[in-house]
Design a protein around this motif. Structure first.
Motif, PDB file in Angstrom:
ATOM      1  N   ILE A  41      -5.248   5.883  -5.562  1.00  0.00           N
ATOM      2  CA  ILE A  41      -4.667   4.764  -4.743  1.00  0.00           C
ATOM      3  C   ILE A  41      -3.581   4.166  -5.663  1.00  0.00           C
ATOM      4  O   ILE A  41      -2.637   4.011  -5.407  1.00  0.00           O
ATOM      5  CB  ILE A  41      -5.454   4.171  -4.151  1.00  0.00           C
ATOM      6  CG1 ILE A  41      -6.495   4.887  -3.124  1.00  0.00           C
ATOM      7  CG2 ILE A  41      -4.986   2.620  -3.486  1.00  0.00           C
ATOM      8  CD1 ILE A  41      -7.475   3.936  -2.441  1.00  0.00           C
ATOM      9  N   GLY A  42      -4.051   3.403  -6.920  1.00  0.00           N
ATOM     10  CA  GLY A  42      -3.569   2.628  -7.657  1.00  0.00           C
ATOM     11  C   GLY A  42      -1.939   3.543  -8.039  1.00  0.00           C
ATOM     12  O   GLY A  42      -1.042   2.968  -8.292  1.00  0.00           O
ATOM     13  N   LEU A  50     -11.253  -0.996   0.484  1.00  0.00           N
ATOM     14  CA  LEU A  50     -10.460  -0.018  -0.353  1.00  0.00           C
ATOM     15  C   LEU A  50      -9.161   0.461   0.518  1.00  0.00           C
ATOM     16  O   LEU A  50      -8.078   0.691  -0.153  1.00  0.00           O
ATOM     17  CB  LEU A  50     -11.293   1.397  -0.615  1.00  0.00           C
ATOM     18  CG  LEU A  50     -10.747   2.535  -1.434  1.00  0.00           C
ATOM     19  CD1 LEU A  50     -10.696   2.098  -2.882  1.00  0.00           C
ATOM     20  CD2 LEU A  50     -11.548   3.575  -1.577  1.00  0.00           C
ATOM     21  N   LYS A  86      -1.098  -7.511  -8.045  1.00  0.00           N
ATOM     22  CA  LYS A  86       0.141  -7.995  -6.968  1.00  0.00           C
ATOM     23  C   LYS A  86       0.048  -9.420  -6.503  1.00  0.00           C
ATOM     24  O   LYS A  86      -0.034  -9.780  -5.755  1.00  0.00           O
ATOM     25  CB  LYS A  86      -0.151  -6.841  -5.574  1.00  0.00           C
ATOM     26  CG  LYS A  86      -0.247  -5.454  -5.790  1.00  0.00           C
ATOM     27  CD  LYS A  86       1.231  -5.021  -5.331  1.00  0.00           C
ATOM     28  CE  LYS A  86       1.465  -3.515  -5.504  1.00  0.00           C
ATOM     29  NZ  LYS A  86       2.905  -3.151  -5.232  1.00  0.00           N
ATOM     30  N   VAL A 110      -9.156   0.457  -8.716  1.00  0.00           N
ATOM     31  CA  VAL A 110      -7.802   1.033  -8.340  1.00  0.00           C
ATOM     32  C   VAL A 110      -6.665   0.690  -9.139  1.00  0.00           C
ATOM     33  O   VAL A 110      -6.120   1.613  -9.446  1.00  0.00           O
ATOM     34  CB  VAL A 110      -7.560   0.347  -6.956  1.00  0.00           C
ATOM     35  CG1 VAL A 110      -6.144   0.462  -6.336  1.00  0.00           C
ATOM     36  CG2 VAL A 110      -8.512   0.738  -5.905  1.00  0.00           C
ATOM     37  N   GLY A 167       2.165   9.824  -0.004  1.00  0.00           N
ATOM     38  CA  GLY A 167       1.093   9.351  -1.077  1.00  0.00           C
ATOM     39  C   GLY A 167      -0.064   8.720  -0.227  1.00  0.00           C
ATOM     40  O   GLY A 167      -1.302   8.710  -0.626  1.00  0.00           O
ATOM     41  N   ILE A 205       3.014  -4.774 -10.778  1.00  0.00           N
ATOM     42  CA  ILE A 205       1.707  -4.416 -10.101  1.00  0.00           C
ATOM     43  C   ILE A 205       0.434  -5.207 -10.585  1.00  0.00           C
ATOM     44  O   ILE A 205      -0.212  -5.759  -9.879  1.00  0.00           O
ATOM     45  CB  ILE A 205       1.787  -3.165 -10.330  1.00  0.00           C
ATOM     46  CG1 ILE A 205       2.777  -2.275  -9.573  1.00  0.00           C
ATOM     47  CG2 ILE A 205       0.418  -2.491  -9.677  1.00  0.00           C
ATOM     48  CD1 ILE A 205       2.724  -0.682  -9.618  1.00  0.00           C
ATOM     49  N   GLY A 236       0.957   3.729  -5.952  1.00  0.00           N
ATOM     50  CA  GLY A 236       1.575   2.139  -6.004  1.00  0.00           C
ATOM     51  C   GLY A 236       2.624   2.250  -7.328  1.00  0.00           C
ATOM     52  O   GLY A 236       3.667   1.900  -7.200  1.00  0.00           O
ATOM     53  N   GLU A 279      -0.924  -1.900  -2.043  1.00  0.00           N
ATOM     54  CA  GLU A 279      -0.196  -1.173  -2.984  1.00  0.00           C
ATOM     55  C   GLU A 279       1.056  -0.449  -2.468  1.00  0.00           C
ATOM     56  O   GLU A 279       2.085  -0.372  -3.176  1.00  0.00           O
ATOM     57  CB  GLU A 279      -1.090  -0.217  -3.643  1.00  0.00           C
ATOM     58  CG  GLU A 279      -2.181  -0.183  -4.641  1.00  0.00           C
ATOM     59  CD  GLU A 279      -1.740  -0.392  -6.084  1.00  0.00           C
ATOM     60  OE1 GLU A 279      -0.632  -0.016  -6.269  1.00  0.00           O
ATOM     61  OE2 GLU A 279      -2.496  -0.569  -6.964  1.00  0.00           O
ATOM     62  N   LEU A 280       0.929  -0.266  -1.288  1.00  0.00           N
ATOM     63  CA  LEU A 280       1.941   0.319  -0.709  1.00  0.00           C
ATOM     64  C   LEU A 280       3.005  -0.560  -0.027  1.00  0.00           C
ATOM     65  O   LEU A 280       4.343  -0.267   0.079  1.00  0.00           O
ATOM     66  CB  LEU A 280       1.577   1.229   0.529  1.00  0.00           C
ATOM     67  CG  LEU A 280       0.883   2.571   0.011  1.00  0.00           C
ATOM     68  CD1 LEU A 280       0.306   3.186   1.251  1.00  0.00           C
ATOM     69  CD2 LEU A 280       1.688   3.458  -0.849  1.00  0.00           C
ATOM     70  N   ILE A 336      -6.631  -2.626   0.131  1.00  0.00           N
ATOM     71  CA  ILE A 336      -5.980  -2.601  -1.245  1.00  0.00           C
ATOM     72  C   ILE A 336      -4.786  -1.452  -1.367  1.00  0.00           C
ATOM     73  O   ILE A 336      -3.899  -1.630  -1.932  1.00  0.00           O
ATOM     74  CB  ILE A 336      -6.791  -2.766  -2.520  1.00  0.00           C
ATOM     75  CG1 ILE A 336      -6.184  -3.213  -3.729  1.00  0.00           C
ATOM     76  CG2 ILE A 336      -7.662  -1.303  -2.823  1.00  0.00           C
ATOM     77  CD1 ILE A 336      -6.991  -3.630  -4.906  1.00  0.00           C
ATOM     78  N   ALA A 337      -5.186  -0.433  -0.703  1.00  0.00           N
ATOM     79  CA  ALA A 337      -4.182   0.683  -0.591  1.00  0.00           C
ATOM     80  C   ALA A 337      -3.036   0.344   0.199  1.00  0.00           C
ATOM     81  O   ALA A 337      -1.860   0.435  -0.195  1.00  0.00           O
ATOM     82  CB  ALA A 337      -4.885   1.885  -0.030  1.00  0.00           C
ATOM     83  N   ILE A 369       7.230   7.209   0.621  1.00  0.00           N
ATOM     84  CA  ILE A 369       5.724   7.064   0.118  1.00  0.00           C
ATOM     85  C   ILE A 369       4.679   7.558   1.144  1.00  0.00           C
ATOM     86  O   ILE A 369       3.608   7.552   0.698  1.00  0.00           O
ATOM     87  CB  ILE A 369       5.630   5.515  -0.352  1.00  0.00           C
ATOM     88  CG1 ILE A 369       4.453   5.578  -1.358  1.00  0.00           C
ATOM     89  CG2 ILE A 369       5.306   4.772   0.800  1.00  0.00           C
ATOM     90  CD1 ILE A 369       4.888   6.151  -2.596  1.00  0.00           C
ATOM     91  N   MET A 421      -3.422   9.961  -1.548  1.00  0.00           N
ATOM     92  CA  MET A 421      -4.962   9.041  -2.031  1.00  0.00           C
ATOM     93  C   MET A 421      -6.012   9.376  -1.285  1.00  0.00           C
ATOM     94  O   MET A 421      -7.309   9.378  -1.634  1.00  0.00           O
ATOM     95  CB  MET A 421      -4.210   7.615  -1.847  1.00  0.00           C
ATOM     96  CG  MET A 421      -3.777   7.150  -0.466  1.00  0.00           C
ATOM     97  SD  MET A 421      -3.477   5.262  -0.319  1.00  0.00           S
ATOM     98  CE  MET A 421      -2.224   4.992  -1.572  1.00  0.00           C
TER      99      MET A 421
END
Lengths: 259, 259, 259, 259
Positions: free
Chosen positions: B226-227, A36, A22, B65, A218, A11, B230, A43-44, A39-40, A215, A222
């Protein structure tokens, strides 16, 4: 010790002069460029969203930020009242309730869609899939996830709006199609109006965005963290938790005081 | 019962056909228009961000994040291991540690700046303010918040990048100026290199965006949620929590087994 | 890697045939012999309690188990409503609020006593210590911890009862003496009735039992976890969280609906 | 507003001069008389335990207090590292992981027993019940809860000890009998050694004590809160969380640094 498993994360990591998230350089590639929501998404999915995917993902995430004075918001406010020095714990308390009853239902709906359609590029008989799904839930005397709403009648206004955003951005694919067929079939089988709700729309769109169902909850977690910070800010300025507590306690113990 | 206080929230409410958030119609005004970062800004300030404020706010939020395999990420992963059916509780566990040591330091830095400069439009002697601030922390034998970093040397690369983004978007105001003077003065007084770190930059920029210091930690809490999602996704796919636990437990109790 | 610190715990470990807790064999020495309160004492002090210490420790812990429909209990119940499959997270949510306002005040009181009297065997002038303590809080315009109560007037009935139990078991020592002098001095300085409350009594008795002030809050946390399980059981059987939420939400947003 | 549901709790309430818990006067009836384990029993059953029930209940609760450096204990310690001012949130973080994998398995075992034997006074064919139970789990390719253990071989020493304590105190009833038959039948069907573990013993004994299976996990949650406070105390004195984190982070990102 020879049977040690290795420990590995892909990560993020840092050196004295760089931070990498990432695979992207935080300072050069991300800050000032990614929002924001983007980047979410990263992450996913381990991918940067296209512009159109970004609009769609942000729309489903934004939908989940704020639902007003929910049990979760009340839990966060109650917690803040006792531990104002630990705001993070108040948000945490609020998140703890995002389980099977509220946010978790998105997971159930996304699982239903993704298990029925594991390969979205394959040709399938949508009507048959929808019939099978509804028959299964009906057989188990369970509600089909993602349809119907106790308040939003005759329909949940978020669902058509989210589907519109998805369509405008090229994400009107097979999971949305299946979700719509499921709702239609369920209305016939259960004999009542059961339009797709926000949960169902989000589950279908998240599936179009290739978020694994495991996920999907999630996204709600968030997003709601953002909303809960808003509730704590309002609680700082215009506290209501103590009054809610006082009234509840007085009524709840009134029968004991008479004795 | 006559001394009842009223209970009131202005954040969000719903009718059968509408959802309203901070006065905006969710379906008409927000979905498809506002990004996740923008609605976070709205939650924190009751205002929609301008395009430029949005870039700046998103930059500070994005910075927060993901910090890799932190104590918070490990707590979330350990929790997921025991309760995979309650991912929201794993995120909550991770957030619980965002206290005074890590994310909370932003709050301290923002408070320092905002208390020194309660009215940002007023003319002040920045050098004098900086001297007063540093003298106070030095006198209490405390570290000045927002400067220095154990890993990022000679400087934290995020701080200049964030200041650059702020400047490009018209937010290079008095709090950033004061933060820079504080760092310079602290280097003189403490006698070592103490460049502004990410915490200090974020605290200054959040102050420029008029976020009250009491809620600045909240930006970190929402971003880290958020992080943490992930990290849980990676833990689902490539679990490491059990191996971290097994090794720690074996070493930590080895002296007892010999006995 | 040469500067590795070692990792070590002395609390508990297991072999295929034994479980050891704080040096005692769980099956042979603990089960059937030690009560839940006794093992809590062992966790906090590394000692087995004497019979009399056990009575006194159990009394303070029991005092903290149940305070009715507190903000903490409401947070737990709200959380259970959303995630009934994760009861542990509902207890966790309830515990998150045991901060500076409620249970944390015991810590402040215990710290006040233990810092004033670091060596309980030393001869001291209790009146002078009490004057110094009260003058310090009064000077900072702070309330002295452990005295006064908003509901329990003219006195908190738990304090004399706990002191009685302590005295009957040989724990009527210097910390209790100091706490009493502090209350008396505070009444003179603040000019109002300020009898010792449960918090103050527990802080003093915990100090007599040699619990370090830094862990005193932990007695409240462990005790309240028990009470919160009780609230969740009642919420399972006679749910009230949703009704509390519905009423709060309706009133709190009524002004918005009229618009 | 005519369709309001009433809000009611019967757990505890206070007047200026009294505190009442489950109908007992805290100061007169409880303090100095009931131990922490006894009030936990009262919270869970609305009854005071007999002396023998108290011994048995305390034994199962004590068994659950401390399992060493578990994922839950590591989560609590990691959280404390970041937020030492909010110890309650560290305990909460630790509790969040007491889900289906660890403590929750007691719930599954207790449910299995209580659903098979809803009325413990009724005459039943234990062998047939055990065969049905095992066949059902085997048919679903699931492990039977409460039997087998990865470390404790050939048997979990806690199970026979807990059964001994139950028998000595008159609680050697039908649920324990059924649990034993289930283990025996499972060994035959699964073809391997599957002795009753602590989870299975506790589930059976909790059923003898008439704890409803839905709250059995709560015994583990309350007990572990005690153990987690012990871990936080050790972390205060001999911190290990940062070292565990540093090592994990270094190894987990080593492959990225080489690139």
């Amino acid at each position: 010790m020879s049977n040690r498993k290795s420990i590995r994360t892909d990560i993020a990591w840092s050196t004295p002069s760089t931070i990498t998230v990432k695979g992207f350089d935080l300072c050069k590639d991300i800050l000032g460029t990614l929002s924001l929501g983007d980047i979410a998404f990263l992450e996913l999915t381990d991918r940067l969203p296209t512009t159109r995917a970004s609009v769609v993902f942000n729309a489903i995430a934004v939908t989940l930020v704020e639902h007003g004075l929910t049990p979760s918001a009340i839990a966060a406010r109650m917690t803040y009242t006792g531990a104002p020095e630990a705001m993070q714990a108040a948000v945490a308390a609020g998140l703890c309730g995002l389980g099977s009853v509220f946010v978790g239902s998105m997971e159930t709906a996304a699982r239903m869609l993704q298990e029925a359609l594991p390969d979205s590029s394959k040709k399938v008989d949508f009507d048959q899939l929808a019939r099978d799904i509804v028959a299964r839930f009906h057989g188990h005397k369970q509600a089909v996830p993602g349809i119907g709403h106790p308040l939003h009648k005759p329909e949940d206004p978020r669902a058509p709006r989210l589907f519109q955003i998805a369509a405008e951005n090229g994400f009107d694919g097979p999971y949305i199609k299946l979700m719509k067929r499921v709702a239609k079939e369920a209305e016939a089988v259960y004999g009542k109006s059961l339009p797709i709700n926000a949960t169902g729309a989000i589950a279908a769109i998240a599936s179009e965005l290739k978020l694994p169902w495991k996920i999907v909850r999630g996204v709600g977690v968030m997003a709601r963290a953002i909303g809960l910070v808003g509730h704590i800010l309002e609680e700082m300025r215009e506290p209501i938790a103590r009054e809610i507590k006082t009234r509840a306690e007085e009524e709840a113990t009134a029968h004991l005081r008479k004795a």
